[in-house]
Scaffold this motif. Structure first.
Motif, short mmCIF file in Angstrom:
data_model
loop_
_atom_site.label_atom_id
_atom_site.label_comp_id
_atom_site.label_asym_id
_atom_site.label_seq_id
_atom_site.Cartn_x
_atom_site.Cartn_y
_atom_site.Cartn_z
N GLY C 152 0.82 -1.21 0.00
CA GLY C 152 0.00 0.00 0.00
C GLY C 152 0.85 1.25 0.00
N LEU C 153 1.90 1.25 0.82
CA LEU C 153 2.78 2.42 0.89
C LEU C 153 3.51 2.61 -0.44
N SER C 154 3.91 1.50 -1.07
CA SER C 154 4.60 1.62 -2.36
C SER C 154 3.67 2.24 -3.38
N CYS C 155 2.40 1.78 -3.38
CA CYS C 155 1.42 2.36 -4.30
C CYS C 155 1.36 3.87 -4.10
N ALA C 156 1.27 4.29 -2.82
CA ALA C 156 1.14 5.72 -2.53
C ALA C 156 2.37 6.48 -3.02
N ALA C 157 3.56 5.91 -2.78
CA ALA C 157 4.78 6.62 -3.15
C ALA C 157 4.92 6.72 -4.66
N LEU C 158 4.54 5.65 -5.37
CA LEU C 158 4.80 5.63 -6.81
C LEU C 158 3.70 6.29 -7.62
N VAL C 159 2.49 6.40 -7.04
CA VAL C 159 1.37 6.87 -7.83
C VAL C 159 1.19 8.38 -7.70
N LEU C 164 9.95 8.80 -8.92
CA LEU C 164 10.31 7.73 -7.99
C LEU C 164 11.02 8.27 -6.75
N ALA C 165 12.05 9.07 -6.96
CA ALA C 165 12.86 9.51 -5.83
C ALA C 165 12.05 10.41 -4.90
N LYS C 166 11.30 11.35 -5.49
CA LYS C 166 10.55 12.28 -4.64
C LYS C 166 9.42 11.58 -3.91
N GLY C 167 8.73 10.66 -4.60
CA GLY C 167 7.66 9.91 -3.94
C GLY C 167 8.21 9.11 -2.77
N SER C 168 9.34 8.44 -3.00
CA SER C 168 9.93 7.62 -1.94
C SER C 168 10.38 8.49 -0.78
N LEU C 169 10.95 9.65 -1.08
CA LEU C 169 11.41 10.52 0.00
C LEU C 169 10.24 11.04 0.82
N SER C 170 9.13 11.37 0.15
CA SER C 170 7.93 11.79 0.89
C SER C 170 7.51 10.69 1.85
N LEU C 171 7.44 9.48 1.32
CA LEU C 171 7.02 8.34 2.12
C LEU C 171 7.96 8.14 3.30
N LEU C 172 9.26 8.20 3.04
CA LEU C 172 10.23 7.97 4.10
C LEU C 172 10.16 9.06 5.16
N LEU C 173 9.86 10.28 4.73
CA LEU C 173 9.69 11.36 5.71
C LEU C 173 8.52 11.03 6.64
N GLY C 174 7.42 10.54 6.04
CA GLY C 174 6.26 10.13 6.84
C GLY C 174 6.62 9.01 7.79
N LEU C 175 7.36 8.02 7.30
CA LEU C 175 7.76 6.90 8.15
C LEU C 175 8.63 7.39 9.30
N VAL C 480 10.58 -2.83 -9.04
CA VAL C 480 11.49 -3.04 -10.18
C VAL C 480 10.91 -2.34 -11.42
N ALA C 481 9.59 -2.54 -11.65
CA ALA C 481 8.97 -1.93 -12.82
C ALA C 481 9.10 -0.41 -12.78
N ALA C 482 8.85 0.17 -11.59
CA ALA C 482 8.92 1.63 -11.47
C ALA C 482 10.33 2.12 -11.72
N THR C 483 11.33 1.39 -11.21
CA THR C 483 12.72 1.80 -11.41
C THR C 483 13.09 1.74 -12.87
N VAL C 484 12.72 0.61 -13.53
CA VAL C 484 13.08 0.45 -14.94
C VAL C 484 12.43 1.55 -15.77
N SER C 485 11.12 1.78 -15.54
CA SER C 485 10.45 2.78 -16.39
C SER C 485 11.01 4.17 -16.09
N GLY C 486 11.41 4.40 -14.85
CA GLY C 486 12.04 5.68 -14.51
C GLY C 486 13.34 5.87 -15.26
N LEU C 487 14.13 4.79 -15.32
CA LEU C 487 15.42 4.87 -16.03
C LEU C 487 15.21 5.11 -17.52
N VAL C 488 14.24 4.37 -18.09
CA VAL C 488 13.97 4.51 -19.52
C VAL C 488 13.55 5.95 -19.83
#
Lengths: 322, 161, 497
Positions: C152-159, C164-175, C480-488
């Motif tokens: 659920g948290l991954s969905c929130a961060a990625l959607v 990717l980086a900013k979503g994850s950082l937001s999530l980690l700040l919350g955590l 993995v999918a989010a990272t790959v599509s981010g790189l592409v």
């Protein structure tokens, strides 16, 4: 809605009481601090006390849940409140442990004790298809290798953990090898038990009742000195294993230290009447909470004994170091 | 992007998060472990702190790799967002809030609430009379709803109201 | 069964019970629509009053008041960008986006009607699948909960946009914010800097008020956000039928998933809407419109929200395992009234069980007329001059964040996080993952440490149980999918540049 009516009545009450400035205690609304979250056992019994005390004292009592920090936040808020009788609170088992565990310096000496109204020992549960049929089977397993058993029931250093430690020690096994899985309380631990992730849960009967009736879990033994009224067939550990026990969870009403004597006396006598009333007994019975009464100084004696028993269990399990 | 790009802001924020993550890990290392257990109070903070560190670096590297672009716009933030500059009104509102926070426990909700609401309403461009009348209604209305309707005791000042 | 149904109907369709449902709904609407007040608070206030009621009206009061309060929590979200619950933070950008486009009534209307349909589907699910779902929920151990929370948290961060980086950082700040306070394992103070107030932790209500409401005011200053003129329509529900029909697949998929996830005690309500919002975006033909006032995700997640709310009662009623504070309060009321939760509720007193279900249906049906009134009234909010509206919102922010724990800490948290959210949003970070991180952080951590202790440190144990394995692999695949599509994407950009 009742709220509107209540607001109107309260407004009238405020105006009315403003005229009689030096009225007898209580002449304005009282706040009751509950140190645990809404919906738990402390909250349920606290609201019950509040509703009846409100009737007895003739002033509205608002219940405030000050949660967090394993109850420390609420307990501290009560200890630090103005000792004028307008802030009261429910104090619970954990108060007997804070100092021994080292999480807070709060003890019963920081409060004006009004009365103990509830005490409940825990019981030991296993999953329905567990290999342990009787408490004797479990005791054998504890003796042979306690480290292989995953047990749960509450937070680390909480009441049920200490009960488990005392049982393991009583059987002569090494308490340092215990694998205790800490959780927020009885319900999540029972969930772990039913899902097959752990072996044993120490919890109280009200929390486990529905799962017992659903045939998902079995109680093996009761940790009180007498069998539980609701489950007379479940043996006590004293009878089944000959291990002596003196650990129970308790709940009581208190104010900040330094409450005027006349106010304390009034509250003790009102709470005495409430705890012994039929309606309170019935409600507590329905919730499956045990009613125990110890008012004023008796409450203090009770807590002195508890403090020592918990202190012993905590230091022997090595929870107090560092 | 229509706005002026700020290539360095992402780099700075990324590095700030990296530093924050390191700080979390450092603090977590100071927590005492559970007797005889693999798991301790510091395990989860260490993992999240390390992840924060990692993603902070990713953000910093990203901003270096494409220096010509700013960050993507936040959803819903829309085109009328003013980057960087905080409007004067907002600064004053923050000052008011800080004062309110500092004074509320000693002065009490009613007095603080009326003064704060009146000032903020006036600041927003309403007249003095309107502001004052509105502040009185809003403060007393909220006070009665909370204290008597919802039984939430709001702070009483030293004078008891 | 027919007898039980008739007996149940006789219990519910009395003047007194219906009146209680009506009044409790009105009360729920009022509390829910006030920013910062929660459904839990509404239920807790009602408890002492239910002492004096018969069992069915007592339960009816709690059910209808919470259903209404949670749904009404979407209203300040749509009108002022102050979401009422962590779940409604999932789609607040879309509902507020509609308001910015001048379609506030539509936003409120969609929220309420999809919630109603979701709630009805959820109630139907209880009728037919309660024992089955209860059994399913009991099979979940800490391993499954850990993966579900992480998913659920991954969905929130990625959607939620920003990359990717900013979503994850937001999530980690919350955590991280969730870790402030006494740790769940040994009650050691973490990141409290010696403050006993901080030892109690930072609750999400002041955080949510600060990050959404205060940040919005700070950003827009005295004139408020630039809103398009609200379209005045006689019937605020006009056009909703068409929208719901267009997204009927989302509507029922959201309700179905909500009913299943909601039955999991503890996670259900908060998480389900995020997962289906992410799913809606993933399967949409126009994912780029999400977050800008697009109804698709709003329909799906709104339906999920109320479906999950209904099925959260299943484990509470069948096994006495309450999933959240509201059902915990309700279990207390059930017990007090001699209707102890447990399988005998379905077998021995089925009329009581069916009566509770009928209350669910009624409460959800009542969402419609009340929602109609709320939608109709909502446009008056925009007739209030901004200077007054802002002052009222700010006063509410202060009182709401104070009231949650009766402490000034809440007010300071609201101010501090409001400033942080303003700064981060100005740089393209999304705030919603921060909120979800705060809400689910403790759940994620306790289930992680619990699992680690059961596994005695062996990470492979996280994949050994079948359901946990599937959830775990899905979570990893998403990353993995989010990272790959981010790189592409980054590569393509660089080539273009």
């Amino acid at each position: 809605m009742g709220i509107l009516k209540k607001a109107a009545m309260a407004a009238i009450a405020v105006v009315a009481t403003a005229g009689t400035a030096l009225a007898e205690y209580p002449d304005r609304p009282i706040t009751l601090i509950v140190p645990w979250s809404a919906g738990g056992g402390t909250d349920a019994t606290g609201r019950l006390i509040a509703a009846q005390l409100e009737e007895a004292l003739g002033q509205p009592i608002s219940v405030v849940n000050r949660t967090g920090g394993g109850g420390i936040v609420g307990h501290a808020a009560l200890a630090e409140a103005e000792p004028d009788g307008y802030t009261l609170g429910i104090i619970t088992t954990e108060l007997s442990m804070y100092k021994a565990v080292g999480s807070s310096d709060l003890t019963y000496a920081d409060y004006s004790l009004i009365g103990l109204y509830n005490a409940d020992p825990s019981a030991i549960f296993v999953k329905a298809d567990s290999p342990y049929q009787t408490i004797q089977d479990l005791a054998d397993a504890i003796k042979s290798d306690v480290g292989a058993l995953d047990a749960s029931g509450a937070n680390f250093g909480g009441l049920n953990h200490l009960s488990w430690i005392s049982l393991v020690q009583g059987l002569g096994a090494d308490a340092e090898k215990i694998n205790w899985v800490p959780t927020d309380g009885g319900a999540p631990s029972l969930q772990l038990l039913v899902s097959g992730a752990i072996d044993v849960v120490v919890a109280q009967f009200p929390e486990a009742k529905a799962l017992i009736e659903a045939g998902e879990i079995r109680p093996l033994a009761y940790l009180g000195s007498e069998p539980n009224k609701g489950f007379p067939d479940v043996p006590t550990v004293n009878d089944a294993l000959g291990v002596n026990f003196a650990i129970a969870g308790w709940r009581g009403l208190a104010g900040p230290a330094g409450l005027p004597d006349d106010i304390t006396a009034k509250l003790v006598s009102e709470l005495d009447k409430i705890v012994h009333s039929d309606s309170f007994g019935e409600s507590m019975d329905k919730l499956n909470f045990g009613v125990v009464w110890a008012g004023g100084d008796d409450f203090k004696t009770y807590l002195e004994q508890r403090g020592e028993a918990f202190g012993r269990a905590i230091s022997s399990a090595g929870l107090d170091k560092k | 992007m229509t706005m002026k790009a700020r290539p360095n802001s992402d780099l700075l924020i990324g590095l700030a998060f990296t530093a924050g993550g390191l700080g979390i890990c450092y603090q977590a290392a100071g927590l005492r472990p559970m007797p005889g257990m693999v798991v301790g109070s510091g395990l989860f903070p260490t993992i999240t702190g390390a992840a924060m560190c990692l993603f902070g670096l990713v953000l910093a590297v990203e901003s270096l790799l494409r220096p010509s672009e700013g960050g993507d716009a936040a959803p819903g933030a829309g085109p009328d967002r003013r980057r960087g500059a905080l409007p004067l009104y907002s600064v004053l509102v923050l000052v008011g809030l800080a004062l309110l926070g500092a004074l509320l426990p000693s002065v009490g909700f009613i007095l603080c609430g009326v003064v704060f609401t009146a000032l903020v309403t006036r600041l927003g461009g309403a007249g003095w009379t309107g502001s004052l009348v509105f502040a009185l209604i809003a403060t007393f209305g909220l006070y009665y709803v909370f204290v008597y309707g919802l039984r939430v005791p709001l702070p009483h000042g030293l004078w008891g109201f | 069964m027919i007898d039980a149904f008739i007996a149940a109907a006789e219990l519910v369709f009395t003047f007194k019970t219906l009146l209680v449902i009506l009044l409790a709904s009105a009360f729920g609407l009022f509390v829910g629509a006030m920013p910062g007040l929660t459904a839990t608070m509404a239920a807790a206030i009602l408890v002492p009053i239910t002492f004096y009621m018969d069992p069915i009206p007592a339960i009816a009061a709690i059910i209808s008041c919470t259903a209404m309060a949670i749904t009404a929590g979407d209203i300040p979200g749509a009108l002022l960008r102050i979401p009422g619950t962590p779940a409604s933070a999932a789609y607040v950008e879309d509902s507020y986006g509609l308001t910015r486009k001048g379609k506030a009534s539509l936003a409120v209307g969609i929220g309420i009607t999809s919630a109603m349909i979701g709630g009805l589907v959820g109630s139907l699910v209880i009728v037919f699948a309660a024992p089955l779902l209860a059994q399913f929920a009991l099979g979940f151990s800490s391993f499954e909960y850990f993966w579900l929370a992480l998913l659920g948290l991954s969905c929130a961060a990625l959607v939620s946009g920003g990359g990717l980086a900013k979503g994850s950082l937001s999530l980690l700040l919350g955590l991280f914010i969730a870790q402030v306070g006494l740790d769940p394992l040994m009650a050691q103070p973490r990141f409290t800097f010696g403050s006993s107030e901080l030892a109690g932790g930072i609750s999400f209500i002041p955080a949510m008020i600060g990050m959404f409401a205060l940040a919005e005011i700070l950003r827009n200053g005295r004139h408020g956000a630039r809103l398009e003129k609200q379209t005045r329509v006689g019937n605020p529900f006009r056009g909703i039928g068409a929208v719901l029909f267009k997204y009927k697949k989302n509507l029922f998929r959201g309700a179905g998933i909500g009913a299943v996830i909601g039955a999991l005690p503890g996670v259900g309500g908060d998480l389900a809407a995020w997962i289906t919002y992410a799913l809606a975006k993933r399967t949409s033909k126009t994912p780029e419109k999400f977050g800008t006032g697009h109804p698709e995700g709003l329909v799906e997640a709104g339906a999920t929200n109320n479906a999950a709310l209904s099925s959260a009662w299943i484990p509470a009623m069948v096994f006495g395992i309450p999933g959240d504070a509201v059902t915990a309060i309700a279990v207390g009321v059930l017990v007090m009234k001699g209707m102890e939760p447990g399988p005998q509720l379905l077998t021995m007193n089925p009329q009581n069980f069916y009566a509770v279900l009928m209350v669910f249906f009624l409460a959800n049906l009542l969402l419609l007329p009340f929602g109609y009134l709320a939608a109709k009234a909502s446009r008056f909010v925009f007739d209030v001059p901004r200077s007054y509206l802002n002052a009222a919102i700010l006063l509410f922010c202060v009182v709401g964040s104070y009231a949650i724990n009766n402490s000034m800490l809440g007010v300071w948290v609201m101010i501090g996080l409001g400033i942080i959210a303003y700064l981060l949003e100005a740089r393209g970070f999304a705030v919603a993952p921060i909120i979800l991180g705060i809400v689910l952080g403790p759940l994620l951590e306790t289930n992680f440490t619990t699992s680690m202790m059961i596994a005695r440190g062996d990470v492979w144990a996280f994949f050994e149980r079948p359901v946990a394995g599937v959830l775990g692999v899905s979570t990893i695949v998403i990353w993995v999918a989010a990272t790959v599509s981010g790189l592409v994407l980054a590569r393509r950009r660089r080539i273009r540049a």
